[in-house]
Every structure is written in C-alpha cells, then in structure tokens.
Motif scaffolding. Structure first.
Motif, PDB file in Angstrom:
ATOM      1  N   THR A  35       9.010 -17.935   6.801  1.00  0.00           N
ATOM      2  CA  THR A  35       8.250 -16.745   6.437  1.00  0.00           C
ATOM      3  C   THR A  35       6.954 -16.719   7.237  1.00  0.00           C
ATOM      4  OG1 THR A  35       9.170 -16.536   4.215  1.00  0.00           O
ATOM      5  CG2 THR A  35       6.995 -15.578   4.581  1.00  0.00           C
ATOM      6  N   TYR A  36       6.720 -15.623   7.919  1.00  0.00           N
ATOM      7  CA  TYR A  36       5.496 -15.447   8.705  1.00  0.00           C
ATOM      8  C   TYR A  36       4.435 -14.712   7.901  1.00  0.00           C
ATOM      9  CZ  TYR A  36       2.452 -13.319  12.254  1.00  0.00           C
ATOM     10  OH  TYR A  36       1.367 -12.880  12.965  1.00  0.00           O
ATOM     11  N   ALA A  37       4.845 -13.696   7.159  1.00  0.00           N
ATOM     12  CA  ALA A  37       3.899 -12.890   6.385  1.00  0.00           C
ATOM     13  C   ALA A  37       4.586 -12.363   5.144  1.00  0.00           C
ATOM     14  CB  ALA A  37       3.358 -11.737   7.222  1.00  0.00           C
ATOM     15  N   GLY A  38       3.798 -12.088   4.114  1.00  0.00           N
ATOM     16  CA  GLY A  38       4.332 -11.556   2.867  1.00  0.00           C
ATOM     17  C   GLY A  38       4.615 -12.646   1.859  1.00  0.00           C
ATOM     18  N   THR A  39       4.558 -12.248   0.601  1.00  0.00           N
ATOM     19  CA  THR A  39       4.758 -13.201  -0.491  1.00  0.00           C
ATOM     20  C   THR A  39       5.997 -12.907  -1.319  1.00  0.00           C
ATOM     21  OG1 THR A  39       3.438 -11.841  -2.002  1.00  0.00           O
ATOM     22  CG2 THR A  39       2.257 -13.499  -0.683  1.00  0.00           C
ATOM     23  N   GLY A  40       6.641 -11.784  -1.052  1.00  0.00           N
ATOM     24  CA  GLY A  40       7.761 -11.357  -1.883  1.00  0.00           C
ATOM     25  C   GLY A  40       7.348 -10.336  -2.924  1.00  0.00           C
ATOM     26  N   GLU A  41       6.037 -10.103  -3.052  1.00  0.00           N
ATOM     27  CA  GLU A  41       5.526  -9.128  -4.007  1.00  0.00           C
ATOM     28  C   GLU A  41       5.083  -7.868  -3.274  1.00  0.00           C
ATOM     29  OE1 GLU A  41       3.356 -11.276  -7.563  1.00  0.00           O
ATOM     30  OE2 GLU A  41       2.587 -12.045  -5.651  1.00  0.00           O
ATOM     31  N   ALA A  42       5.457  -6.725  -3.803  1.00  0.00           N
ATOM     32  CA  ALA A  42       5.067  -5.442  -3.213  1.00  0.00           C
ATOM     33  C   ALA A  42       3.724  -5.024  -3.781  1.00  0.00           C
ATOM     34  CB  ALA A  42       6.126  -4.383  -3.486  1.00  0.00           C
ATOM     35  N   LYS A  43       2.670  -5.639  -3.264  1.00  0.00           N
ATOM     36  CA  LYS A  43       1.316  -5.369  -3.727  1.00  0.00           C
ATOM     37  C   LYS A  43       0.434  -4.967  -2.557  1.00  0.00           C
ATOM     38  CE  LYS A  43       1.405  -8.546  -7.676  1.00  0.00           C
ATOM     39  NZ  LYS A  43       0.748  -9.735  -8.308  1.00  0.00           N
ATOM     40  N   PRO A  44      -0.738  -4.389  -2.826  1.00  0.00           N
ATOM     41  CA  PRO A  44      -1.658  -4.004  -1.753  1.00  0.00           C
ATOM     42  C   PRO A  44      -2.073  -5.189  -0.886  1.00  0.00           C
ATOM     43  CG  PRO A  44      -2.304  -2.972  -3.813  1.00  0.00           C
ATOM     44  CD  PRO A  44      -1.222  -3.959  -4.151  1.00  0.00           C
ATOM     45  N   THR A  45      -2.356  -4.874   0.374  1.00  0.00           N
ATOM     46  CA  THR A  45      -2.776  -5.881   1.351  1.00  0.00           C
ATOM     47  C   THR A  45      -4.296  -5.810   1.522  1.00  0.00           C
ATOM     48  OG1 THR A  45      -0.664  -5.665   2.522  1.00  0.00           O
ATOM     49  CG2 THR A  45      -2.510  -6.661   3.728  1.00  0.00           C
ATOM     50  N   PRO A  46      -5.037  -6.833   1.095  1.00  0.00           N
ATOM     51  CA  PRO A  46      -6.493  -6.799   1.225  1.00  0.00           C
ATOM     52  C   PRO A  46      -6.937  -6.823   2.688  1.00  0.00           C
ATOM     53  CG  PRO A  46      -5.804  -8.442  -0.396  1.00  0.00           C
ATOM     54  CD  PRO A  46      -4.572  -8.018   0.349  1.00  0.00           C
ATOM     55  N   GLU A  47      -7.980  -6.072   2.985  1.00  0.00           N
ATOM     56  CA  GLU A  47      -8.533  -6.011   4.339  1.00  0.00           C
ATOM     57  C   GLU A  47      -9.044  -7.383   4.777  1.00  0.00           C
ATOM     58  OE1 GLU A  47     -10.000  -4.968   8.008  1.00  0.00           O
ATOM     59  OE2 GLU A  47      -8.631  -3.845   6.706  1.00  0.00           O
ATOM     60  N   GLY A  48      -8.650  -7.770   5.993  1.00  0.00           N
ATOM     61  CA  GLY A  48      -9.130  -9.004   6.578  1.00  0.00           C
ATOM     62  C   GLY A  48      -8.454 -10.264   6.076  1.00  0.00           C
ATOM     63  N   SER A  49      -7.435 -10.115   5.255  1.00  0.00           N
ATOM     64  CA  SER A  49      -6.771 -11.290   4.689  1.00  0.00           C
ATOM     65  C   SER A  49      -5.903 -11.979   5.725  1.00  0.00           C
ATOM     66  CB  SER A  49      -5.925 -10.891   3.480  1.00  0.00           C
ATOM     67  OG  SER A  49      -5.002  -9.863   3.827  1.00  0.00           O
ATOM     68  N   ALA A  50      -5.630 -13.250   5.477  1.00  0.00           N
ATOM     69  CA  ALA A  50      -4.791 -14.028   6.380  1.00  0.00           C
ATOM     70  C   ALA A  50      -3.351 -13.551   6.307  1.00  0.00           C
ATOM     71  CB  ALA A  50      -4.873 -15.507   6.018  1.00  0.00           C
ATOM     72  N   VAL A  51      -2.651 -13.638   7.436  1.00  0.00           N
ATOM     73  CA  VAL A  51      -1.256 -13.201   7.473  1.00  0.00           C
ATOM     74  C   VAL A  51      -0.421 -13.999   6.474  1.00  0.00           C
ATOM     75  CG1 VAL A  51       0.813 -13.159   8.895  1.00  0.00           C
ATOM     76  CG2 VAL A  51      -1.333 -12.337   9.830  1.00  0.00           C
ATOM     77  N   GLY A  52      -0.587 -15.304   6.463  1.00  0.00           N
ATOM     78  CA  GLY A  52       0.174 -16.137   5.549  1.00  0.00           C
ATOM     79  C   GLY A  52      -0.352 -16.030   4.131  1.00  0.00           C
TER      80      GLY A  52
ATOM     81  N   THR B 275      -0.314 -13.431   2.056  1.00  0.00           N
ATOM     82  CA  THR B 275      -0.835 -12.123   1.655  1.00  0.00           C
ATOM     83  C   THR B 275       0.323 -11.164   1.393  1.00  0.00           C
ATOM     84  OG1 THR B 275      -2.878 -12.404   2.915  1.00  0.00           O
ATOM     85  CG2 THR B 275      -2.230 -10.155   2.386  1.00  0.00           C
ATOM     86  N   PRO B 276       0.297 -10.420   0.293  1.00  0.00           N
ATOM     87  CA  PRO B 276       1.405  -9.507   0.002  1.00  0.00           C
ATOM     88  C   PRO B 276       1.471  -8.324   0.965  1.00  0.00           C
ATOM     89  CG  PRO B 276      -0.353  -9.230  -1.600  1.00  0.00           C
ATOM     90  CD  PRO B 276      -0.710 -10.423  -0.773  1.00  0.00           C
ATOM     91  N   LEU B 277       2.675  -7.810   1.144  1.00  0.00           N
ATOM     92  CA  LEU B 277       2.934  -6.630   1.957  1.00  0.00           C
ATOM     93  C   LEU B 277       3.787  -5.676   1.128  1.00  0.00           C
ATOM     94  CD1 LEU B 277       3.964  -8.400   5.301  1.00  0.00           C
ATOM     95  CD2 LEU B 277       1.713  -7.464   4.740  1.00  0.00           C
ATOM     96  N   LYS B 278       3.520  -4.395   1.260  1.00  0.00           N
ATOM     97  CA  LYS B 278       4.245  -3.395   0.477  1.00  0.00           C
ATOM     98  C   LYS B 278       5.157  -2.586   1.380  1.00  0.00           C
ATOM     99  CE  LYS B 278       3.338  -0.150  -3.316  1.00  0.00           C
ATOM    100  NZ  LYS B 278       2.272   0.603  -4.031  1.00  0.00           N
ATOM    101  N   GLY B 279       6.359  -3.124   1.584  1.00  0.00           N
ATOM    102  CA  GLY B 279       7.333  -2.423   2.419  1.00  0.00           C
ATOM    103  C   GLY B 279       7.131  -2.609   3.900  1.00  0.00           C
ATOM    104  N   PRO B 280       7.112  -3.852   4.406  1.00  0.00           N
ATOM    105  CA  PRO B 280       6.941  -4.064   5.861  1.00  0.00           C
ATOM    106  C   PRO B 280       8.132  -3.508   6.631  1.00  0.00           C
ATOM    107  CG  PRO B 280       7.575  -6.118   4.785  1.00  0.00           C
ATOM    108  CD  PRO B 280       7.336  -5.128   3.689  1.00  0.00           C
ATOM    109  N   ARG B 281       7.932  -2.376   7.289  1.00  0.00           N
ATOM    110  CA  ARG B 281       9.060  -1.617   7.847  1.00  0.00           C
ATOM    111  C   ARG B 281       9.292  -1.829   9.339  1.00  0.00           C
ATOM    112  NH1 ARG B 281      12.344   0.589  10.433  1.00  0.00           N
ATOM    113  NH2 ARG B 281      13.628   2.395   9.885  1.00  0.00           N
TER     114      ARG B 281
END
Length: 340
Positions: free
Chosen positions: A189-206, A208-214
């Motif tokens: 896994t490079y990015a995302g946590t499995g949870e569809a939640k907002p992505t905070p500004e400036g957060s680390a890629v590892g 951090t949640p992503l909401k629908g990485p398309r």
C-alpha cells in the motif's frame, strides 16, 4: 490543413474558449458498436512508443490501437468476451472484464487495469502474450508485502508508472493506492487507509485516508496528481516530501468556479487527468460532462470543452495531452475526440 505552432495551440487550449471548442472526432459515430469506425464506451487513452493511440474500448472488452496517420484500427487485446481467461496465450484471444486504463512501461510492454476482474494484466508487445501481474481475479484486500499475483485488489480503475518505474494502482474499492515493484513483483500500500474519509491538507501519503482514488497523472518533476472521485477534488503528491496538497475542488459536488481559484471550484466525480507542458492540468470532470483545465502556476480553473449539460460531451472519462493536442474519450457518446 496548416497546423498552428505548438505554443499557440497550448495557449489557445487554455485561454481561448472559442478555439478550445473546435473539436474533431477521431473515431466513433455516436452509436455504440465494434467496427473500424465505431467504439463502445471508450475510457483510458495512451500514446504508445510507436506514436499510435491506444485505448480501452470498455464495453467491447478490448484494447484497441488507432494509427493516427492512417486511421487504421486494430485490436491489441481482448476477444470481445467478458470474462477472465487467456493468461499465457495471445492477448487477442483473452477475455477481459471492463478494462479501464492502460499504460506502457519503459520497455514498451502494455499494462491494463481490469476493474471487474480485479487484476492488472500485462501484454508483452513483442510476443503478444498476456499475463496477470497483480490480483487473483477475486475482489478483496490482502497480499501486501508479497507477490502481486497473489494479492487481492477491489475494482482497480487506474494505473501509472512513477519515476522509479514502479506501477501505482488506484485500488478504488479498497480506498487505497497500491504500489507494485516490477523488479521484485512485490506489492504494498502506497497511500490510503481503506477508509473513505477526507484527506487533510499537507498530510503524509502513508497513513492518510483517500475518498475514491480514481486516477493519477505525473509531472516531469516527479510530482503526481490524484483525482478523488467521491472526494470531488484533485490533490498533488509532492515527490520530495511525499505529502498531499489540494489543488482543485472544495470536496462538495457541483459545477462552479471557472475563472477563479481552483481551490474554490466545485467538481463532480472527476475521473481523468492529464498533465500538459506549461504546468497545465486537464481534468475530465465526468459527471459535469466537461473538460476543465487548471493553470498550476496561477491556480485558475476554466472549462475548455463542454457546457455542463450532457450532450456536447457525455460522461467523458479519459484525457491525454500529446503532441500539442488534447485527446478526449467522450465515453457515452461513443467517440474519441481531439482538440487542436
């Protein structure tokens, strides 16, 4: 027809709406079909090492090649059967299942994200043989730290090679971006946590949640641009700091903001990205039925094709900027179009 200089083409695509609307059809007649002049819901687009246009002909369950000089169309992979079959044999005889996007590696081999087979497959362009490099064919999540062929994906939509030659996979059903190291075959896994939640500004890629990485697009400096489909936003992944920075979209679905700061604009299910020289990012704002551009230097967003009403464009999915032109898969109009 006399061609405009490259710089003028690029400038007009971004700043001259009247010229940007001057669009021609490369293939397709508006009716779904499979023939030399027909496509059926085209999605991902890529320019091959041979300067031909390769595209996912989604509902024909095929990968096709369009020679831009002769307009001749050939099939590269897919028999037309919807299924998961054919590994180890000719790609043209294989069954595919909703191929969404495709990319070439540095050796000239072709990789395909098949959403409903939950796999990434590879076509050896010298032998024509197809194989699976990631996914088992069953939807799920697992296998990080092991071979890609034994890992599980869930509806992978998009792929891209980073500057290290690793394959990044938008594993959208798992709300993650997975990374496949082609030299070892190991996936993680490079990015995302499995949870569809907002992505905070400036957060680390590892972590951090992503909401629908398309989908992803790459800039020459190694930065990546990520479209969040359900997040209705575009983020930049800084290659040096490996942090996430929003560049477009408020997160609220809608269609607004043209002529102003892209951070204050509303998008609706963005599904395609393309980086162009001059720090221009093109967005297939799919559910708004438009193609938009963000000037990454000024932050200003504009619409370059479409009116926001289904008709001029119908749910476009793929965008590609190459050789001074913008290619658009006008998916549900069953056409591939080009702005010059």
């Amino acid at each position: 027809m006399k061609m405009l200089p490259y710089a003028l083409i690029l400038t007009c695509l971004v700043t001259c709406p009247a010229m940007a609307a001057s669009v021609s059809t490369l293939i397709g007649n508006g009716v779904a079909g499979f023939s030399d002049g027909q496509v059926n819901n085209p999605y991902g687009l890529v320019l091959g090492p041979d300067d031909a246009l390769y595209f996912c002909d989604l509902d024909n369950q095929r990968i096709r090649r369009l020679d831009l000089a002769t307009r001749r169309v050939t099939t590269i992979a897919g028999s037309g059967e919807r299924g998961y079959r054919g590994d180890g044999g000719p790609a043209v005889d294989a069954a595919l299942n909703m191929p969404h996007e495709l990319r070439f590696d540095s050796r000239g081999d072709l990789y395909v994200a098949e959403r409903d087979n939950h796999v990434i497959r590879k076509v050896d362009m010298k032998t024509g043989i197809v194989s699976t490099v990631a996914g088992t064919g069953a939807a799920g999540f697992g296998g990080d730290g092991g071979p890609g062929g034994k890992a599980q994906l869930r509806q992978p939509h998009s792929i891209i090679f980073d500057r290290n030659g690793d394959l990044l996979i938008c594993d959208i059903g798992n709300q993650r971006i997975r990374r496949l190291h082609l030299d070892t075959g190991i996936i993680e896994t490079y990015a995302g946590t499995g949870e569809a939640k907002p992505t905070p500004e400036g957060s680390a890629v590892g972590g951090t949640p992503l909401k629908g990485p398309r989908t992803l697009a790459a800039a020459p400096n190694g930065d990546l641009y990520l479209a969040l489909r359900e997040g209705n936003a575009i983020y930049r992944i800084d290659s040096k700091t490996q942090t996430l920075h929003r560049v477009a979209g408020t997160g609220e679905q809608g269609y607004s903001g043209d002529g102003g700061d892209a951070l204050n604009a509303k998008l609706a299910g963005p599904k395609g990205l393309a980086y162009a020289p001059g720090d221009i990012l093109y967005i297939a704002d799919t559910e708004n039925h438009v193609i938009r551009s963000v000037n990454l230097k000024t932050g200003v967003i504009s619409t370059v094709l479409g009116t926001g009403v289904r008709g001029e464009l119908s749910r476009p999915h793929g965008v590609l900027f190459a050789n001074g032109a913008l290619y658009v898969s006008d998916s549900e109009a069953h056409r591939i179009r080009v702005l010059r």
